[in-house]
Design an enzyme around this catalytic site. Structure first.
Site, PDB file in Angstrom:
ATOM      1  CG  ASP A 139      -2.079  -0.968   1.089  1.00 13.96           C
ATOM      2  OD1 ASP A 139      -2.382  -1.365  -0.051  1.00 13.96           O
ATOM      3  OD2 ASP A 139      -2.672  -1.328   2.122  1.00 13.96           O
ATOM      4  CE  LYS A 177      -8.563   3.677  -2.273  1.00 15.81           C
ATOM      5  NZ  LYS A 177      -9.769   4.060  -1.495  1.00 15.81           N
ATOM      6  CG  MET A 209      -8.435   6.305   7.763  1.00 17.12           C
ATOM      7  SD  MET A 209      -9.156   4.764   7.158  1.00 17.12           S
ATOM      8  CE  MET A 209      -9.836   4.078   8.684  1.00 17.12           C
TER       9      MET A 209
END
Length: 265
Positions: free
Chosen positions: A47, A69, A181
């Site tokens: 990741d 991402k 987050m």
């Protein structure tokens, strides 16, 4: 995708998935078991929050594939699941390397369940989670005797995009609240804290916890958005709300005490 699994036991090496925690950021904060998994992997899917220096533990022949991402690039969970199975049957041992701990808001369990449907051997290797390591790296213990009895770890973004109602519940207790987050929801978080009468509760934001570029901002729960703006704090970051912040940072708390006085006026 694989349609017939009857050949599974005869394959060598046997198709296998190891879901591995890379830790909170500092590449030295990874377990010995995780390093051994990387050394034995034929493929590593990693990741964006994984320090690429960890890939140095892999063999020269290991295939390393970014599935995170970043600007202009994103990989869906369905695509990652399919790639895990494909690479496992083509090459053998696939390591799915995830930041923090893969079972703490990391979808590790989803990937293991998917892999099992296709007959893959599976393993889970824990990692040090940023949910507690980021606070600790800023000298903020999540529990202090006589101050609190628990800590709550929650996501700032549920699967439907909303903020968890657990924040309101947590504010009714003495628990230290850790929000992952949640940086893009600071306005909403602060509003909920004010409405709960906890505007003056001590708080901290730790960006890039455990890493050389770590930044820490101290303030109060009702002013989190302004804290992030004034200190230029951004993702990846962990939000910590609770009296442990005030008690752990007594020597510098006077610097933010004016915020409490402003709210009390």
């Amino acid at each position: 995708m694989i349609q017939q699994l009857s050949r599974f036991k005869s394959l060598e090496p046997q198709p296998k998935l190891s879901v591995v925690g890379a830790g909170p950021g500092d590449p030295e904060l990874i377990t010995l078991k995780a390093i051994k998994a990387l050394q034995s992997a034929q493929v590593v899917l990693f990741d964006a929050l994984v320090d690429t220096r960890l890939l140095e533990h892999c063999s020269d022949s290991c295939e390393k594939i970014f599935v995170g991402k970043k600007a202009g690039e994103s990989h869906s969970q369905d695509a990652i699941n399919a790639l895990i199975v494909k690479k496992a049957y083509e090459l053998g041992h696939v390591v799915r390397l995830k930041g923090g701990d893969p079972f703490v808001f990391g979808r590790g369990q989803e990937e293991i369940e998917y892999a099992k449907q296709f007959g893959l051997l599976t393993a889970y290797i824990p990692g040090i989670s940023s949910s507690y390591a980021a606070a600790g790296s800023a000298d903020i213990p999540l529990t202090i005797r006589g101050v609190n009895e628990s800590f709550w770890v929650m996501t700032g973004t549920k699967s439907d995009g909303s903020l968890s109602n657990d924040l309101q519940l947590g504010l009714q207790s003495t628990a230290t609240i850790i929000i992952l987050m949640g940086m893009h929801r600071l306005t909403e978080i602060s509003k909920i804290c004010r409405e709960a009468g906890k505007a003056n509760l001590s708080a901290a934001i730790v960006q890039n916890g455990t890493m050389s570029q770590q930044k820490v901002g101290l303030g109060i729960a009702g002013e989190l958005e302004n804290l992030a703006k004034n200190e230029d704090l951004r993702n990846p970051a962990v939000i910590i709300i609770g009296e442990v912040v005030r008690h752990a940072k007594k020597d510098i708390w006077e610097k933010v005490s004016h915020l409490i006085k402003k709210n009390e006026q």
